[in-house]
Design a protein around this motif. Structure first.
Motif, short mmCIF file in Angstrom:
data_model
loop_
_atom_site.label_atom_id
_atom_site.label_comp_id
_atom_site.label_asym_id
_atom_site.label_seq_id
_atom_site.Cartn_x
_atom_site.Cartn_y
_atom_site.Cartn_z
N ASN A 1 -4.53 6.48 -1.33
CA ASN A 1 -3.84 5.25 -0.98
C ASN A 1 -4.05 4.24 -2.10
O ASN A 1 -5.18 4.04 -2.56
CB ASN A 1 -4.37 4.66 0.33
CG ASN A 1 -4.03 5.54 1.51
OD1 ASN A 1 -2.89 5.92 1.69
ND2 ASN A 1 -5.03 5.89 2.30
N SER B 1 1.02 5.64 -0.61
CA SER B 1 0.14 6.81 -0.53
C SER B 1 0.81 8.02 -1.17
O SER B 1 2.02 8.06 -1.35
CB SER B 1 -0.25 7.10 0.91
OG SER B 1 0.89 7.22 1.72
N THR C 1 -3.38 0.29 -3.13
CA THR C 1 -3.00 -1.05 -2.73
C THR C 1 -2.93 -1.91 -3.99
O THR C 1 -3.96 -2.14 -4.64
CB THR C 1 -4.01 -1.65 -1.74
OG1 THR C 1 -4.11 -0.78 -0.60
CG2 THR C 1 -3.57 -3.04 -1.29
N CYS D 1 0.87 -1.18 0.00
CA CYS D 1 0.00 0.00 0.00
C CYS D 1 0.90 1.22 0.00
O CYS D 1 1.78 1.36 0.85
CB CYS D 1 -0.91 0.01 1.22
SG CYS D 1 -2.01 1.45 1.26
#
Length: 148
Positions: free
Chosen positions: A98, A85, A100, A83
């Protein structure tokens, strides 16, 4: 080294409520290699919702970074099972994002290749949307004969 390429992009975006949006497009771009990294650059269109933006996909081994410049600026880093950001800058303000990455497959050889990405995107505290991209890169035919 810089090559002119054709980029075929098929994407499916699924919102948190299950609604799907599918886009397929073919565009021209360039493939540049520098310091062992590959850069795929192309102009976005109204079809993608990012008209006026330039997108660069940076391939560095098993890591893919998408850089978008123009009315909307962003940097997404795709790394399998990670993940990451960042900040998504739009004409309407900046949003925390974010990413993932569930799947990232990159196969590039001799100016041609295939990239498959499946990831979840979350803006601030909003539910995540699911994105799937299949990007096919082929070297633009510089030769060829035309009669007429």
């Amino acid at each position: 080294m810089e090559k002119e390429i054709l980029i075929s992009i098929d994407s499916v975006q699924t919102s948190s409520d299950g609604e799907q949006d599918t886009i397929s497009m073919v565009t021209e771009g360039t493939l540049t290699e520098k310091n062992g990294k590959q850069y795929i650059t192309y102009q976005e269109s109204e079809l993608t919702g990012f008209a006026g933006c330039t997108t660069t996909l940076k391939i560095d081994g098993g890591l893919l970074t998408m850089l978008r410049f123009g009315p909307s600026n962003t940097q997404f880093v795709f790394q399998p099972n990670q993940c990451t950001s960042g900040i998504y800058h739009t004409p309407y303000g900046a949003f925390e994002v974010n990413v993932t990455t569930n799947t990232l497959q990159i196969s590039m050889q001799n100016g041609q290749g295939d990239i498959q990405i499946e990831y979840h995107l979350r803006f601030g505290g909003n539910p995540a949307s699911r994105h799937q991209f299949h990007i096919k890169i082929t070297e633009k035919n510089k030769g060829g004969t035309e009669n007429g």
